[in-house]
Design an enzyme around this catalytic site. Structure first.
Site, PDB file in Angstrom:
ATOM      1  N   HIS A 175       0.866  -1.176   0.000  1.00 53.94           N
ATOM      2  CA  HIS A 175       0.000   0.000   0.000  1.00 53.94           C
ATOM      3  C   HIS A 175       0.901   1.223   0.000  1.00 53.94           C
ATOM      4  CE1 HIS A 175       1.052   0.505   4.196  1.00 53.94           C
ATOM      5  NE2 HIS A 175       0.448  -0.618   4.546  1.00 53.94           N
ATOM      6  N   ASP A 298      -0.898 -20.215  11.998  1.00 46.32           N
ATOM      7  CA  ASP A 298       0.343 -20.758  12.536  1.00 46.32           C
ATOM      8  C   ASP A 298       0.439 -20.499  14.041  1.00 46.32           C
ATOM      9  OD1 ASP A 298       3.314 -20.827  13.201  1.00 46.32           O
ATOM     10  OD2 ASP A 298       3.349 -21.454  11.107  1.00 46.32           O
ATOM     11  N   SER A 313       3.207  -5.139   6.958  1.00 50.50           N
ATOM     12  CA  SER A 313       2.756  -4.774   5.611  1.00 50.50           C
ATOM     13  C   SER A 313       3.830  -5.109   4.592  1.00 50.50           C
ATOM     14  CB  SER A 313       2.457  -3.275   5.525  1.00 50.50           C
ATOM     15  OG  SER A 313       1.266  -2.956   6.161  1.00 50.50           O
TER      16      SER A 313
END
Length: 351
Positions: A175, A298, A313
């Site tokens: 992003h 996980d 991110s």
């Protein structure tokens, strides 16, 4: 890393784990590239998935107005910025005919003009306009000021998604980097990535997003940025061979499916590990970077981070031996869940 309070309608609060901003009181954002059409029979593009934490430094094109203020003068209170119509989110690119890209440049010009009338070139909503202003002289220190808080740079930690071993092209975050105060996409003048190390993790909980905490090395650039887009931040490594790994194909949207997948992420020191996730949904026509919804499964990652946290991110998402996307958002109400962008959309924005 962005946060989403609710699945459907909440605004995206852009948080890429900002560590440092350059802002001063002077009492005083590259559009994504068009999708490239692939010719029939063309070999799939291959890149090396990374998952490595890096420091990201971005210097803006122009100076961003992040707030307005009043100035106390000998004649009373003045606010030149408000008077000339400046707004939060405006980008000042020129004063008279002089281009400005730093706080220091703005300060110097205001003193040199000595209170004379000036023309400001301002970008608002991607449109350029001219406004006339006159700085006021502050009675406290005698300096001429505009009555605007401005910012010229940002820095923080993100995750490298991929590198093209042939060219050194890299993508990170998944992003864009938005200003933390105005949410405006920072217009890139220059920038770089540097080595980083994750020192600790603030574990995420439902209703309270976690974050990676770390440091990065100033003056040891790994590569140079050329674009800050809604689909990610892109640049070229100084040494295309700086990151080793096996190239994998980039999946097309129709190849991505719900079910088991993995992510590569760096949540301790400089160590990259692979963790299991589940792709819950593939959106057919996403209008932003929410192309995928995923859930961390996980146990090791859940124990350490609680799921997806700010600073992750850009963590690459792998499925069926292909790079399918990158982590982009965390769901505030569900710390183990988040969104991702398709890898092919990141590549399209970088070319």
């Amino acid at each position: 890393m962005q946060e989403i309070k609710q699945h459907h309608a909440a605004p995206l609060l852009f948080r890429f784990l900002v560590l440092l901003t350059a802002a001063a009181l002077l009492a005083l954002s590259l559009a994504p590239g068009a999708r490239a059409a692939e010719s029939a029979g063309e070999e799939p593009r291959t890149v090396i998935p990374l998952g490595r934490a890096v420091g990201i430094k971005l210097f803006a094109q122009g100076v961003l107005v992040v707030g307005l203020s009043d100035i106390t003068t000998e004649e009373g209170v003045a606010s030149p910025a408000r008077a000339c119509g400046l707004q939060e989110g405006d980008v000042i690119t020129h004063i008279n005919d002089t281009q400005v890209d730093s706080i220091e440049e703005v300060q110097t010009i205001l003193q040199d003009l000595d209170g004379q009338e000036m023309e400001l070139t301002v970008v608002r909503d991607d449109e350029s306009r001219e406004v006339t202003a006159r700085a006021a002289q502050c009675s406290a220190d005698g300096e001429y000021k505009l009555g605007a808080w401005i910012r010229d740079s940002m820095a923080g930690i993100g995750t490298l998604t991929f590198v093209d071993p042939a060219t050194g092209l890299f993508g990170t975050l998944g992003h864009g980097i938005n200003d933390v105060d105005t949410s405006v996409l920072m217009k890139l003048q220059s920038g770089a990535i540097t080595p980083a190390s994750v020192a600790s993790v603030a574990k995420g909980m439902d209703g309270r997003p976690g974050e990676l905490r770390g440091t990065f090395t100033a003056g040891a650039d790994l590569g140079t940025l050329f674009a800050n887009t809604q689909q990610g931040v892109f640049g070229y490594l100084d040494d295309p061979g700086a990151f080793a790994g096996d190239p994998v194909p980039v999946a097309k949207q129709e190849e991505v499916h719900t079910g088991q997948a993995t992510i590569l992420s760096n949540v301790s020191g400089t160590q990259v590990e692979e963790y299991t996730v589940e792709i819950l949904k593939v959106f057919d026509d996403s209008a932003d970077t929410r192309d995928l919804m995923l859930r961390v499964t996980d146990p090791k990652l859940l124990e350490k981070t609680g799921g997806i946290v700010q600073g992750m991110s850009g963590s690459p998402i792998l499925q069926d031996g292909k790079l399918v996307g990158a982590v982009t958002h965390v769901l505030v109400d569900h710390a183990d869940r988040g969104y991702g962008i398709l890898a092919e959309n990141m590549l399209d924005a970088a070319t």
